[in-house]
Enzyme design. Sequence first.
Site, PDB file in Angstrom:
ATOM      1  N   SER A 118      65.079  35.370  10.892  1.00  0.00           N
ATOM      2  CA  SER A 118      66.036  35.766  11.930  1.00  0.00           C
ATOM      3  C   SER A 118      67.426  35.190  11.706  1.00  0.00           C
ATOM      4  CB  SER A 118      65.519  35.329  13.304  1.00  0.00           C
ATOM      5  OG  SER A 118      65.379  33.911  13.355  1.00  0.00           O
TER       6      SER A 118
ATOM      7  N   LYS B 260      69.281  37.767   6.768  1.00  0.00           N
ATOM      8  CA  LYS B 260      69.741  39.122   7.098  1.00  0.00           C
ATOM      9  C   LYS B 260      70.866  39.587   6.181  1.00  0.00           C
ATOM     10  CE  LYS B 260      70.302  38.256  11.536  1.00  0.00           C
ATOM     11  NZ  LYS B 260      70.592  38.449  12.985  1.00  0.00           N
TER      12      LYS B 260
ATOM     13  N   ARG C  22      60.990  31.524  14.261  1.00  0.00           N
ATOM     14  CA  ARG C  22      60.567  31.053  15.588  1.00  0.00           C
ATOM     15  C   ARG C  22      60.916  32.037  16.700  1.00  0.00           C
ATOM     16  NH1 ARG C  22      63.142  25.095  14.786  1.00  0.00           N
ATOM     17  NH2 ARG C  22      64.872  26.447  14.194  1.00  0.00           N
TER      18      ARG C  22
ATOM     19  N   LYS D 165      75.672  34.772 -10.601  1.00  0.00           N
ATOM     20  CA  LYS D 165      76.870  35.604 -10.705  1.00  0.00           C
ATOM     21  C   LYS D 165      77.087  36.042 -12.157  1.00  0.00           C
ATOM     22  CE  LYS D 165      79.329  33.990  -6.605  1.00  0.00           C
ATOM     23  NZ  LYS D 165      79.350  35.321  -5.974  1.00  0.00           N
TER      24      LYS D 165
ATOM     25  N   HIS E 139      77.322  24.290  -6.702  1.00  0.00           N
ATOM     26  CA  HIS E 139      77.872  25.481  -7.367  1.00  0.00           C
ATOM     27  C   HIS E 139      78.765  25.121  -8.548  1.00  0.00           C
ATOM     28  CE1 HIS E 139      76.160  27.509  -4.069  1.00  0.00           C
ATOM     29  NE2 HIS E 139      77.186  27.549  -3.265  1.00  0.00           N
TER      30      HIS E 139
ATOM     31  N   GLN F 174      85.065  35.537  -9.348  1.00  0.00           N
ATOM     32  CA  GLN F 174      85.216  36.449  -8.219  1.00  0.00           C
ATOM     33  C   GLN F 174      86.633  36.317  -7.669  1.00  0.00           C
ATOM     34  OE1 GLN F 174      82.287  35.002  -5.353  1.00  0.00           O
ATOM     35  NE2 GLN F 174      83.785  33.661  -4.419  1.00  0.00           N
TER      36      GLN F 174
ATOM     37  N   TYR G 194      90.113  36.783 -19.646  1.00  0.00           N
ATOM     38  CA  TYR G 194      91.348  37.097 -20.366  1.00  0.00           C
ATOM     39  C   TYR G 194      91.928  35.839 -21.000  1.00  0.00           C
ATOM     40  CZ  TYR G 194      93.773  35.647 -16.015  1.00  0.00           C
ATOM     41  OH  TYR G 194      94.223  34.964 -14.911  1.00  0.00           O
TER      42      TYR G 194
ATOM     43  N   ARG H  87      98.416  26.107  -0.134  1.00  0.00           N
ATOM     44  CA  ARG H  87      97.789  25.723  -1.401  1.00  0.00           C
ATOM     45  C   ARG H  87      96.922  24.478  -1.285  1.00  0.00           C
ATOM     46  NH1 ARG H  87     100.638  23.639  -4.995  1.00  0.00           N
ATOM     47  NH2 ARG H  87      99.209  24.124  -6.707  1.00  0.00           N
TER      48      ARG H  87
END
Length: 600
Positions: free
Chosen positions: A123, A128, A155, A295, A353, A485, A491, A580
């Site tokens: 839930s 989701k 729950r 990714k 990450h 991302q 490049y 920044r």
Amino acid sequence: MWIPLFTTSLWNTNTIHLWKTKYIQRRASPLYLPLLERRSSSAPRFAIPCIQAVQVDTSTDSQWNNAPLEEPLMTTTSERPSVAKQNNNHLGNTLDPSLMDSVKKRKQRAKEEPLCIVVVGASGDLAKKKTFPALFSLYYHDLLPNDFLIVGYARRPMSQEDFRNSIMESLTCRVIDGPQCQQKMDEFLPKCHYMSGMYNKTEDFVRLDQLLNNFEQSFPNTRVDRLYYLAVPSQVFEDVVHHIHYSGRTKRGWNRIVMEKPFGKDTTSYLQLRNSLRNCISEDEIYRIDHYLGKELVQNLMVLRFANYLFEPLWNRDHIASIQIVFKENFGVEGRAGYFDEYGIIRDIMQNHLLQVMALLGMEQPVTLHAEDIRDEKVKFLRCIRPLKASDFVLGQYRDRQNPQRSYLSEPGIVNNSHTPTFAACVFQVNNRRWSGVPFLMKAGKALDERKAEIRIQFQSVPGGLFSQIVSSHLPHNELVIRVQPDEAIYMRILSKAPGFTSRLEEARLNLFYRTAWEDSKDIPDAYERLILDVIHGEKSLFIRDDELEVAWNIFTPALKEMELTQDAWKPILYDYGGRGPVESDYLAAKYGVQWSEGD
């Protein structure tokens, strides 16, 4: 024995290949035949080292071994000598899943084994927004087993219809114009069931087990596997895993448990969690998920490094000036205030990450592409990183002068006068031969000027002043930029002469933009799709091992404890929403002779 530096610097495959080539040429040349013929017990002592200094093992080159010394091997342009195949039996069991195995190769056996998938915490927002959409996308692309059951467990009391309506809101077909999208949704939703239960009650997990058994009894003569996805806070991991162990295991196939971060808050809490879980599940059954490793551009890092001869010889302290890993979001905590205020940006983004990205950038080449070989090299690299101190960081917290309600301290659920950082920049020092002296800079922040995650490998300056009269300032560094991302791209930033009757030098790009380079780029799988598919196939290359996580916490824990024990001394610097971040991060980089490079 001490080995001189000039000797170790030459001891690599490039110089060995050169020596081997020269030695082979000597063997085929009449000039050296007298010297070779004198290689006997009565030969002068000076002749032996002369030959042994360049001698290498040429046993695999049967053509060289069998060719008479007096007759050089002749090669024409139309017919080249074949190369003996290498015996790679020592590299591991090729039947085990590998990182670069194709999906087609992997899925054959998995398609035939029925699978029960239980999403614990069904839930919640994570389930989701991420878990169920990923499962549907795998079904849409025919990557799930032929027979499967999905059970959402949480729950909250909820009817089957309400549950299916709640997850249907976030289902997409990834390719908007994909064929039969609605039909696939209509087929997928009836396979999803919901059960309400507590996380610490045995009787609720017994009911869950009965539901799964009812499905499994339809397949009496085949294996049936179970996958538990824990989309719940780490505080309930122990209760859930203990009940799965005693009441939720299948004896007819494998049992695998996917765990979402955070895995503790420091070294001590992680070790306590790990030791508690070891009583119930083995390391082989645990899949610690970090969606950043799924990714597309992060998966490509090893290919970029180890499949392209252009980069690997330059991937060291002699050619690279700095490596920068930047994560920026242009929004605040947005509904995650309670969780975020407990953990902060360092634990939420940097320790997992971004450190995983750094490990892939810095590790040595693994022996194979199998999971344990890859993770072995990541652990070796992480162990070379000096543990961080508080002085290695700049901390910040966003505020909005125009709209004070958007300030961090005004977010619902934030503790009054919270010192939790929403911005952090730090510098890592790696103590090994490849990276000694190269600063690894890392920056992560919320409510900044843009949404971006990228890696920047900044190469050394060009020696000499050949173009100093043309360029008024210092020549800019060449950079390899990997944008994770959005708009995935790789490049190279180079300096080039501007076209026309001019001697002006300008910065230019060598571009690889995914959206234009490949037709399939519009159908790049979501990270969760790739990782859940890997769990089904038993491929663990993109999942975090227990010792790897322990070393990662060892790097950050000293700094975290120092900050939290002396909060007033390390109070975050306020920065404007949409800016920044603190200017002090620029001063931190300047201490190591580096400037943040974030421009396009």
